[in-house]
Design an enzyme around this catalytic site. Structure first.
Site, short mmCIF file in Angstrom:
data_model
loop_
_atom_site.label_atom_id
_atom_site.label_comp_id
_atom_site.label_asym_id
_atom_site.label_seq_id
_atom_site.Cartn_x
_atom_site.Cartn_y
_atom_site.Cartn_z
N TYR A 204 10.91 3.58 9.50
CA TYR A 204 11.51 3.85 8.19
C TYR A 204 13.00 4.16 8.28
CZ TYR A 204 6.82 4.40 6.14
OH TYR A 204 5.55 4.20 5.70
N ASP A 235 6.88 -4.24 9.72
CA ASP A 235 7.48 -3.00 9.28
C ASP A 235 6.42 -1.92 9.11
OD1 ASP A 235 6.35 -4.40 7.00
OD2 ASP A 235 7.32 -2.89 5.74
N ASP A 236 6.84 -0.67 9.24
CA ASP A 236 5.97 0.41 8.80
C ASP A 236 5.83 0.26 7.29
OD1 ASP A 236 4.37 2.61 8.80
OD2 ASP A 236 5.80 3.93 9.80
N TRP A 237 4.72 0.70 6.74
CA TRP A 237 4.32 0.35 5.40
C TRP A 237 5.41 0.62 4.37
CZ3 TRP A 237 1.51 -1.27 8.82
CH2 TRP A 237 0.20 -1.73 8.67
#
Length: 303
Positions: A204, A235-237
């Site tokens: 993030y 990607d992270d969520w």
């Protein structure tokens, strides 16, 4: 699904743009009823399967029964690499039993604070092995190898990189000097990548004022070209903001904005990515998308 690299490239050429976008754009819908972290649609006409993803910090996190394992920092305190491998073996076998294909661990970020300024604990500390880069790397590599030991569950190296402070796993700007970046913060990622981990994840946070997914020199130059990683990076969520990330090394968006469609206007790798590749004024090219799809399919072929 077992293909050579040449066969994978031929498979990519058979895909329509819409099908390519679908493979690069995860979903949040609970199609499996397993309360998993997400999934990626396959392309049935070409034999490309769905991919089911679960969190796996201290056990497989789905609706199905799974073992609650000790926190990673407790595992790290043992300094026992074989214990880390067996820990991963439990995660891999139970993920398979729960119908999951990919499990989101190991996390090898360096812990830099115990309590955030707001008074809450760091969002990611409980997932990692503490503050030592060598210990993080050795334990994370063994865990990843244990997860993948049977050849049908995929580990995920996360979160690249500098996600070490604050709540929400560091949704801020990590200011890190060049020497510390390489000797401390990237060192464990190198170890796990070279141990053969199947997938990876961006983070993030920003690093020195740039979003982690914009660091092509890390996600491509180091991770792929120097460390030999061949799988997808996602990607992270919900932390992608620009479809140009596909050019810098992030190959799969998770999870997108709608459960079952091709992506809302806010989804970077949904309609926005399709529009970008069709727009001559945008830097995204079809070869960027093809390269990302090939990296994703190479992971499926391997496992």
């Amino acid at each position: 699904m077992r293909y050579t690299n040449e066969e994978i490239r031929e498979l990519v050429h058979k895909l329509t743009l819409e099908e390519k976008i679908l493979l690069l754009h995860g979903q949040t819908g609970d199609a499996y009823r397993g309360n998993q972290a997400g999934f990626v649609h396959g392309v049935p006409r070409l034999g490309i399967p769905d991919l089911f993803i679960a969190d796996g910090e201290s056990g497989v996190n789905t609706s199905w029964d799974a073992t609650a394992l000790p926190a990673k920092v407790a595992l790290a305190a043992s300094f026992d690499v074989e214990a880390a491998r067996l820990y991963g073996r439990v995660l891999g076998r139970e993920a398979k039993a729960c119908g999951m294909d990919l499990i989101l661990t190991p996390r090898v970020n360096i812990v830099r604070e115990n309590v955030a300024p707001e008074g809450r604990g760091n969002g990611g500390n409980y997932q990692t092995y503490g503050e030592d880069p060598v210990l993080n790397g050795e334990m994370g590599a063994a865990e990843a190898q244990g997860i993948q030991q049977d050849g049908d569950t995929i580990a995920n190296l996360k979160q690249m990189f500098g996600s070490s402070t604050g709540t929400a796993q560091g949704a801020g700007n990590s200011v890190i000097g060049g020497q510390a970046l390489h000797e401390i913060y990237l060192k464990p990622f190198k170890r796990v990548a070279q141990a053969g981990v199947g997938s990876a994840m961006s983070s993030y946070n920003q690093v020195n004022g740039r979003w982690s997914y914009d660091w092509g020199e890390v996600l491509t130059g180091l991770l792929r070209e120097q460390w030999g990683f061949e799988g997808p990076v996602f990607d992270d969520w919900l932390c992608l903001y620009d479809p140009n990330a596909v050019r810098h090394g992030v190959t799969l968006e998770m999870p997108g904005e709608d459960p079952y469609g091709k992506g809302s206007e806010r989804s970077c790798y949904g309609m926005r990515l399709a529009e970008a590749v069709r727009d001559p004024a945008q830097p995204v090219q079809m070869e960027d998308i093809d390269r990302a799809v090939e990296q994703y399919l190479r992971m499926l072929a391997r496992f």
